[in-house]
Motif scaffolding. Structure first.
Motif, mmCIF file in Angstrom:
data_model
loop_
_atom_site.group_PDB
_atom_site.id
_atom_site.type_symbol
_atom_site.label_atom_id
_atom_site.label_comp_id
_atom_site.label_asym_id
_atom_site.label_seq_id
_atom_site.Cartn_x
_atom_site.Cartn_y
_atom_site.Cartn_z
ATOM 1 N N GLY A 1 45.380 48.766 29.333
ATOM 2 C CA GLY A 1 45.072 50.103 29.822
ATOM 3 C C GLY A 1 44.770 50.167 31.305
ATOM 4 O O GLY A 1 45.164 51.114 31.992
ATOM 5 N N LEU A 2 44.060 49.151 31.838
ATOM 6 C CA LEU A 2 43.706 49.163 33.260
ATOM 7 C C LEU A 2 44.954 49.115 34.134
ATOM 8 O O LEU A 2 45.053 49.829 35.138
ATOM 9 C CB LEU A 2 42.787 47.978 33.587
ATOM 10 C CG LEU A 2 41.348 48.095 33.100
ATOM 11 C CD1 LEU A 2 40.618 46.778 33.256
ATOM 12 C CD2 LEU A 2 40.618 49.199 33.861
ATOM 13 N N GLN A 3 45.910 48.283 33.756
ATOM 14 C CA GLN A 3 47.136 48.175 34.539
ATOM 15 C C GLN A 3 47.986 49.447 34.428
ATOM 16 O O GLN A 3 48.569 49.909 35.413
ATOM 17 C CB GLN A 3 47.953 46.962 34.081
ATOM 18 C CG GLN A 3 47.362 45.618 34.460
ATOM 19 C CD GLN A 3 46.219 45.203 33.551
ATOM 20 O OE1 GLN A 3 45.987 45.805 32.507
ATOM 21 N NE2 GLN A 3 45.501 44.153 33.939
ATOM 22 N N LEU A 4 48.038 50.018 33.226
ATOM 23 C CA LEU A 4 48.810 51.239 33.028
ATOM 24 C C LEU A 4 48.207 52.391 33.822
ATOM 25 O O LEU A 4 48.932 53.154 34.486
ATOM 26 C CB LEU A 4 48.865 51.592 31.542
ATOM 27 C CG LEU A 4 49.563 52.919 31.190
ATOM 28 C CD1 LEU A 4 50.999 52.923 31.690
ATOM 29 C CD2 LEU A 4 49.504 53.167 29.688
ATOM 30 N N LEU A 5 46.888 52.533 33.775
ATOM 31 C CA LEU A 5 46.230 53.598 34.530
ATOM 32 C C LEU A 5 46.455 53.435 36.027
ATOM 33 O O LEU A 5 46.653 54.417 36.750
ATOM 34 C CB LEU A 5 44.726 53.604 34.225
ATOM 35 C CG LEU A 5 44.325 54.056 32.820
ATOM 36 C CD1 LEU A 5 42.833 53.867 32.609
ATOM 37 C CD2 LEU A 5 44.713 55.512 32.587
ATOM 38 N N GLN A 6 46.430 52.199 36.489
ATOM 39 C CA GLN A 6 46.667 51.933 37.906
ATOM 40 C C GLN A 6 48.088 52.315 38.308
ATOM 41 O O GLN A 6 48.324 52.897 39.373
ATOM 42 C CB GLN A 6 46.413 50.453 38.200
ATOM 43 C CG GLN A 6 46.387 50.101 39.678
ATOM 44 C CD GLN A 6 46.058 48.648 39.879
ATOM 45 O OE1 GLN A 6 46.892 47.881 40.317
ATOM 46 N NE2 GLN A 6 44.841 48.250 39.537
ATOM 47 N N LYS A 7 49.024 52.000 37.438
ATOM 48 C CA LYS A 7 50.430 52.332 37.693
ATOM 49 C C LYS A 7 50.611 53.849 37.802
ATOM 50 O O LYS A 7 51.250 54.353 38.735
ATOM 51 C CB LYS A 7 51.287 51.771 36.568
ATOM 52 C CG LYS A 7 52.795 51.894 36.772
ATOM 53 C CD LYS A 7 53.544 51.520 35.505
ATOM 54 C CE LYS A 7 53.149 50.158 34.977
ATOM 55 N NZ LYS A 7 53.863 49.800 33.729
ATOM 56 N N ILE A 8 50.035 54.580 36.858
ATOM 57 C CA ILE A 8 50.156 56.041 36.874
ATOM 58 C C ILE A 8 49.440 56.621 38.087
ATOM 59 O O ILE A 8 49.929 57.556 38.730
ATOM 60 C CB ILE A 8 49.591 56.644 35.579
ATOM 61 C CG1 ILE A 8 50.350 56.104 34.363
ATOM 62 C CG2 ILE A 8 49.673 58.164 35.602
ATOM 63 C CD1 ILE A 8 49.737 56.495 33.040
#
Length: 590
Positions: free
Chosen positions: A297-304
């Motif tokens: 989730g942390l990486q996905l949120l950062q990407k978005i």
């Protein structure tokens, strides 16, 4: 070494040819002085370098598993064994001191022989401090004594004159507490933080895919019916959006979520916003936070976050979720290692106060060295947002009314109604004016749901959640976690009303205020408020606004502008400021 010696000898022979015997003798004596320092220097240097290499080999290990743990990052973290445990610190420092002294003597002798100019200030400078101060400062940031650690971070944060590579070196060498402390330091140089890798261009449909899979992976236990409802709604809408874009019907099954229903076809960015709101609700449940991080989730949120720079609403929801995750100390290493600290430090510098305050809340929840309180979802710290040595004397807590919000309620009067169009417009006057006029205050603002979201469909159990008792209990729990009540409190509230339940509550409040001798200042609206284009009404009439206790001041303003001063010099702000200062100046009641 032999080549360097031959060059020196050749030069010396050329210099002494044809010189008187006495002068030649003195030249050779000076040359012998160079040799006396140079040979031990070279031998000592070789010995020291060999020693350093052997010591480095024994005491430095590379954690290669960090690469596997953080697949989206390119950093390798180096862990060093403390020198105190090895008993080597004293030996290293002594060896360096001897080498530095020998170098200074060699430079002095060379200048004498060749009649070269010498900078006396340079000779007086302690070369060890000059070259090693950075590493000694970094070492102090890892001290087991908190006061030493905090002071070292303060000194490190003041470095504004370094080269780029020096900041990058510190960024690689900083530990978790140091990075967080630097991020919460005012005017920090952003080069202190490692930058996360830039995201690759991704189609909107794949972002939806990843968000949908993340939501579907989260447990449905320990969440109330509204969280289940909006999770189901986000998944259902995402599925329909994907089906429309791909020209077919894609059916999501097996989630077991109730209340699923369609909203209609909406843009991809809106679907992302729905999913992020649902994710923010899940991030309020500690066990779900673990699942969010474990499922990337942390990486996905950062990407978005990086791809949606043009959407403040999406970015706020993302930082809000990170702030919720930060309430769990076990997740702090994951948040730091995924590169979020530098992002939060940058958002803290944003001119958008709402964005900056969301980032300030997240960093405060991460900073366990100087912050004891925890700021739960909906509680925001407006001042101080950075680390400070200023002692806090009291709290000022701003609470909005129905259909209000933590920030927009307390903005300056709308720009269209301000006479001085060239003046700076304040999005949140408590953060700008009050913080400057009363720096010893901690200023908080709270947000609670007066309507659950901007989605048209309503949660089936929302009626119960709207009750005053429910809101009060929920807010009380959050304020206790934030440490409200540990010091004197000044409450600033907007929008009282005219109903039987509120009348009973007002009677109880009045009795309590009289018993506790609480100071009260109230303002009343004298102008009607426009409701649409056809209706004007007094939202809170004067007889309802007057509590019958304390000072009451009627003003020529409407309901919306009674909490929005025109300027810092306006009557309503100056009266409020005077009241706060007078209350704080009183002797505390026993």
């Amino acid at each position: 070494m032999s080549l360097w010696a031959c060059c020196v000898c050749c030069c010396c022979r050329g210099l002494v040819t044809g010189l008187p015997p006495v002068e030649s003798y003195h030249r050779w004596r000076r040359f012998k002085r160079i040799g006396r320092y140079a040979v031990p220097l070279v031998l000592g240097g070789c010995t020291f370098i060999t020693y350093e290499i052997l010591t480095l080999g024994k005491n430095v290990t590379i954690d290669t598993e960090a690469v596997e743990r953080e697949k989206l990052k390119s950093y390798i973290y180096i862990q060093t064994a403390p020198l105190e445990e090895q008993g080597l610190q004293g030996i290293t420092r002594k060896a360096r001191k001897q080498l530095h002294r020998a170098v200074k003597k060699l430079i002095q002798a060379t200048a004498d022989i060749f009649s070269l100019p010498l900078d006396e200030n340079y000779m007086k400078q302690d070369m060890e401090d000059y070259e090693s101060s950075l590493w000694l400062l970094l070492k102090r940031t890892r001290s087991t004594i908190k006061a030493v650690r905090v002071h070292a971070i303060q000194e490190l944060a003041k470095k504004h004159h370094w080269h780029d590579y020096q900041y990058r070196t510190v960024a690689q060498a900083c530990d978790q507490k140091t990075s967080i402390g630097l991020a919460r330091s005012k005017d920090i140089d952003l080069r202190f933080f490692l930058r996360p890798p830039l995201p690759k261009a991704i189609e909107d449909t794949y972002i939806e895919d990843e968000l949908r899979h993340l939501l579907a992976s989260l447990p449905q236990s320990e969440v109330d019916q509204c969280v289940q409802y909006f999770t189901s709604l986000a998944l259902r809408e995402s599925n329909q959006s994907l089906s429309a874009q791909r020209g077919g019907l894609w059916c999501f099954g097996g989630n077991g979520l109730p209340y699923a229903q369609s909203l209609s076809s909406v843009p991809s960015e809106k679907v992302e916003s729905f999913c992020l709101q649902a994710l923010a609700k899940h991030s309020k449940v500690p066990s779900h936070c673990d699942a969010i991080v474990a499922n990337g989730g942390l990486q996905l949120l950062q990407k978005i976050f990086q791809l949606r720079q043009d959407s403040q609403k999406i970015q706020r929801n993302i930082i809000r979720t990170v702030g919720n995750l930060a309430l769990n100390e076990c997740l702090h290493p994951a948040i730091v290692q995924s590169g979020w600290i530098g992002i939060l430090a940058e958002v803290m510098k944003s001119p958008h106060i709402i964005q900056a305050s969301h980032a300030a809340r997240a960093l405060a929840n991460l900073d366990r060295d100087t912050v004891e309180e925890k700021y739960e979802d909906g509680v925001y710290i407006l001042h101080p947002q950075y680390r400070t040595s200023q002692p806090i004397k009291a709290d000022v807590l701003f609470v909005h009314g129905l259909l209000g919000a933590a920030f927009k309620t307390w903005r300056q009067k709308d720009h269209s109604e301000i006479e001085d169009k060239n003046a700076d417009y304040m999005e949140c006057w408590p953060k700008t004016w009050l913080a400057a006029d009363c720096p010893s205050l901690r200023i908080l603002t709270v947000e609670y749901d007066t309507h659950l979201s901007d989605w048209r469909s309503k949660c089936p159990v929302e009626n119960e959640r709207k009750s005053l008792a429910y809101r009060a209990r929920e807010l009380l729990t959050k304020l206790k976690a934030a440490g409200v009540g540990d010091r004197p409190v000044v409450w600033v509230a907007h929008s009282m009303g005219d109903s039987p339940a509120l009348t009973e509550l007002n009677n109880k409040f009045t009795k309590l205020v009289k018993e506790q001798e609480v100071n009260i200042l109230s303002f009343g609206e004298m102008l009607p408020t426009n409701i649409g284009s056809m209706i004007k009404l007094h939202v809170v009439p004067l007889n309802s606004a007057d509590l019958g206790i304390g000072d009451f001041i009627p003003l020529d303003v409407n309901h919306l502008n009674i909490c929005k001063p025109k300027s810092r010099d306006s009557f309503i702000y100056q009266q409020s400021l005077k009241f706060i200062k007078d209350v704080l100046a009183q002797e505390p009641k026993s």
